[in-house]
Design an enzyme around this catalytic site. Structure first.
Site, short mmCIF file in Angstrom:
data_model
loop_
_atom_site.label_atom_id
_atom_site.label_comp_id
_atom_site.label_asym_id
_atom_site.label_seq_id
_atom_site.Cartn_x
_atom_site.Cartn_y
_atom_site.Cartn_z
N ARG A 174 0.81 -1.23 0.00
CA ARG A 174 0.00 0.00 0.00
C ARG A 174 0.84 1.27 0.00
O ARG A 174 0.49 2.27 0.62
CB ARG A 174 -0.97 0.04 1.19
CG ARG A 174 -1.91 -1.13 1.28
CD ARG A 174 -2.92 -1.19 0.14
NE ARG A 174 -3.63 -2.44 0.22
CZ ARG A 174 -3.24 -3.55 -0.42
NH1 ARG A 174 -2.21 -3.54 -1.24
NH2 ARG A 174 -3.91 -4.67 -0.29
N SER A 224 -10.78 -1.29 4.13
CA SER A 224 -10.02 -1.59 5.35
C SER A 224 -9.47 -0.30 5.96
O SER A 224 -8.81 0.48 5.27
CB SER A 224 -8.86 -2.52 5.03
OG SER A 224 -9.38 -3.78 4.67
N GLU A 294 -4.71 2.52 7.18
CA GLU A 294 -4.55 2.42 5.72
C GLU A 294 -5.27 3.61 5.08
O GLU A 294 -4.85 4.12 4.05
CB GLU A 294 -5.15 1.10 5.21
CG GLU A 294 -5.06 0.96 3.70
CD GLU A 294 -5.37 -0.44 3.20
OE1 GLU A 294 -4.99 -1.42 3.89
OE2 GLU A 294 -5.99 -0.57 2.13
P1 FAD Z 1 -8.77 8.40 -3.17
O1 FAD Z 1 -9.33 7.78 -1.95
O2 FAD Z 1 -9.53 9.51 -3.82
O3 FAD Z 1 -7.31 8.88 -2.87
C1 FAD Z 1 -6.38 8.02 -2.23
C2 FAD Z 1 -5.00 8.70 -2.31
O4 FAD Z 1 -4.59 8.71 -3.66
C3 FAD Z 1 -5.03 10.15 -1.84
O5 FAD Z 1 -3.84 10.46 -1.16
C4 FAD Z 1 -5.11 10.93 -3.14
O6 FAD Z 1 -4.54 12.22 -2.99
C5 FAD Z 1 -4.28 10.04 -4.05
N1 FAD Z 1 -4.68 10.17 -5.45
C6 FAD Z 1 -5.91 10.00 -5.99
N2 FAD Z 1 -5.87 10.20 -7.32
C7 FAD Z 1 -4.58 10.51 -7.63
C8 FAD Z 1 -3.89 10.83 -8.83
N3 FAD Z 1 -4.52 10.87 -10.02
N4 FAD Z 1 -2.57 11.09 -8.76
C9 FAD Z 1 -1.90 11.06 -7.58
N5 FAD Z 1 -2.50 10.77 -6.41
C10 FAD Z 1 -3.82 10.49 -6.44
N6 FAD Z 1 -8.09 -0.97 -1.35
C11 FAD Z 1 -7.25 -2.00 -1.64
O7 FAD Z 1 -6.04 -1.77 -1.85
N7 FAD Z 1 -7.72 -3.28 -1.72
C12 FAD Z 1 -9.03 -3.59 -1.52
O8 FAD Z 1 -9.39 -4.75 -1.61
C13 FAD Z 1 -9.93 -2.52 -1.22
N8 FAD Z 1 -11.24 -2.77 -1.02
C14 FAD Z 1 -12.08 -1.72 -0.77
C15 FAD Z 1 -13.45 -1.99 -0.61
C16 FAD Z 1 -14.33 -0.94 -0.37
C17 FAD Z 1 -15.80 -1.24 -0.19
C18 FAD Z 1 -13.87 0.39 -0.31
C19 FAD Z 1 -14.82 1.53 -0.07
C20 FAD Z 1 -12.50 0.66 -0.45
C21 FAD Z 1 -11.60 -0.39 -0.69
N9 FAD Z 1 -10.24 -0.14 -0.86
C22 FAD Z 1 -9.39 -1.19 -1.15
C23 FAD Z 1 -9.68 1.22 -0.70
C24 FAD Z 1 -9.67 2.07 -1.98
O9 FAD Z 1 -10.69 1.70 -2.87
C25 FAD Z 1 -8.32 2.02 -2.68
O10 FAD Z 1 -7.28 2.48 -1.85
C26 FAD Z 1 -8.33 2.83 -3.98
O11 FAD Z 1 -7.16 2.55 -4.73
C27 FAD Z 1 -8.40 4.34 -3.76
O12 FAD Z 1 -8.68 4.96 -4.99
P2 FAD Z 1 -9.46 6.35 -5.05
O13 FAD Z 1 -9.53 6.79 -6.46
O14 FAD Z 1 -10.74 6.26 -4.32
O15 FAD Z 1 -8.43 7.26 -4.26
#
Ligand code: FAD
Length: 301
Positions: A174, A224, A294
């Site tokens: 992560r 998580s 996380e």
């Molecule tokens: P955001 O939450 O919007 O941002 C996360 C970080 O990334 C922030 O620091 C943001 O500034 C940065 N960021 C976003 N976009 C960019 C960009 N274009 N350039 C640079 N930085 C950027 N995660 C897992 O790893 N495995 C799983 O199995 C998993 N299961 C999940 C299940 C559920 C129901 C939910 C709600 C979440 C889950 N997650 C999981 C967490 C999450 O979905 C991941 O971490 C996902 O990759 C975050 O993407 P996001 O676009 O929502 O990022």
């Protein structure tokens, strides 16, 4: 800020929303306002915006789907940048797929399966964007972004455009270089392999069935909350500590998955933070283990 806003408006870089509640942009449905939410139209606009922000020394935060973020109740000062339409694409070229930052990671995994390409099955239940997945080195089911990552086009906070390959990304559990060195992912390329469509579909269906059974997917949450400690699972520890269903205000430890905190309706960021530190305290006391979040806490406290 005033000069910056004037310049930004003149540059016609995209939509500007002032004092936009970020609860509308996070899967937890929690979060105070962003001073400015900028939705650039495409790559060039986004790069210009970052150069302008750098010139004026204005802080910015990137936002994907907000599925791994806890935004504070006071919200985020400066500019929050959320890419949309112009960066919402995926293009297959042989075994490689090029996807814009705003593209859904779930959609990408489904598309790859339809193309008969294997490698992205693990992403079928990760509800974020490609940009967020690269930043987080998102992963599941024994795989993660680093395993398929080929390169990413990134604009650094100075406005410099770079293309990083796997060796530049410093990926670990992560973690990516973007957590050390600020930049905005514009596009990522993933290297997949030819596979059996039927096997890919079956594997994705099995992952999905497991998630539906074990995760509170109908309720506002952010996946998580804590990283897994070495050789253990945060969910197991939280359940063993008897914290399932434990509640602070509107925030509750999910009955279905102990490492998920759900917003039962009116949870504030403070509720979630208080609950998180209660969990950390109990686990430290009972097992001598320090749980590391996380989810990312952003905004003014
Ligand atoms: P955001 O939450 O919007 O941002 C996360 C970080 O990334 C922030 O620091 C943001 O500034 C940065 N960021 C976003 N976009 C960019 C960009 N274009 N350039 C640079 N930085 C950027 N995660 C897992 O790893 N495995 C799983 O199995 C998993 N299961 C999940 C299940 C559920 C129901 C939910 C709600 C979440 C889950 N997650 C999981 C967490 C999450 O979905 C991941 O971490 C996902 O990759 C975050 O993407 P996001 O676009 O929502 O990022």
């Amino acid at each position: 800020m005033k000069h910056f806003i004037e310049e930004l408006e003149q540059a016609a870089i995209g939509r500007l929303l002032f004092d936009e509640p970020l609860s509308n942009h996070t899967t937890w449905k929690i979060g105070g306002p962003a001073d400015i939410l900028l939705i650039p139209e495409g790559k060039e606009q986004l790069v210009s915006a970052i150069r302008l922000l750098h010139k004026h020394g204005i802080p910015w935060t990137s936002l994907g789907r907000g599925s791994n973020m806890l935004v504070s109740d006071k919200g985020v000062r400066g500019v929050v940048i959320k890419p949309k339409d112009g960066l919402d694409y995926a293009r297959f070229d042989g075994d490689v797929v090029y996807a814009g930052a705003a593209y859904s990671f779930i959609k990408l995994s489904v598309m790859a399966g339809k193309e008969g390409l294997t490698g992205l099955e693990f992403a079928g239940g990760i509800p974020g964007t490609v940009g967020g997945a690269v930043y987080m080195n998102a992963g599941a089911h024994g795989s993660d972004v680093s395993r398929i990552f080929r390169s990413a086009e990134i604009v650094l906070e100075t406005g410099e455009l770079v293309r990083y390959e796997g060796k530049d990304m410093n990926f670990s559990y992560r973690h990516s270089i973007l957590q050390e060195k600020k930049g905005f992912v514009l596009e990522a390329a993933f290297e997949l392999s030819p596979g059996d469509r039927k096997l890919i579909t079956e594997s994705m269906a099995a992952h999905k069935e497991r998630r539906l059974r074990t995760q509170p997917l109908q309720l506002p949450c952010a996946g998580s909350v804590f990283r897994n400690p070495p050789n253990d699972h945060s969910a197991r520890l939280i359940e063993a500590a008897g914290l399932k269903g434990f509640r602070v205000g509107g925030a509750e430890v999910s009955e279905l998955h102990s490492n998920f905190i759900i917003n039962t309706g009116q949870a504030t960021a403070e509720d979630v933070l208080t609950l998180m530190s209660h969990i950390q305290g109990v686990i430290r006391e009972q097992f001598g283990i320090s749980l590391v979040p996380e989810v990312l806490v952003v905004g003014e406290r």
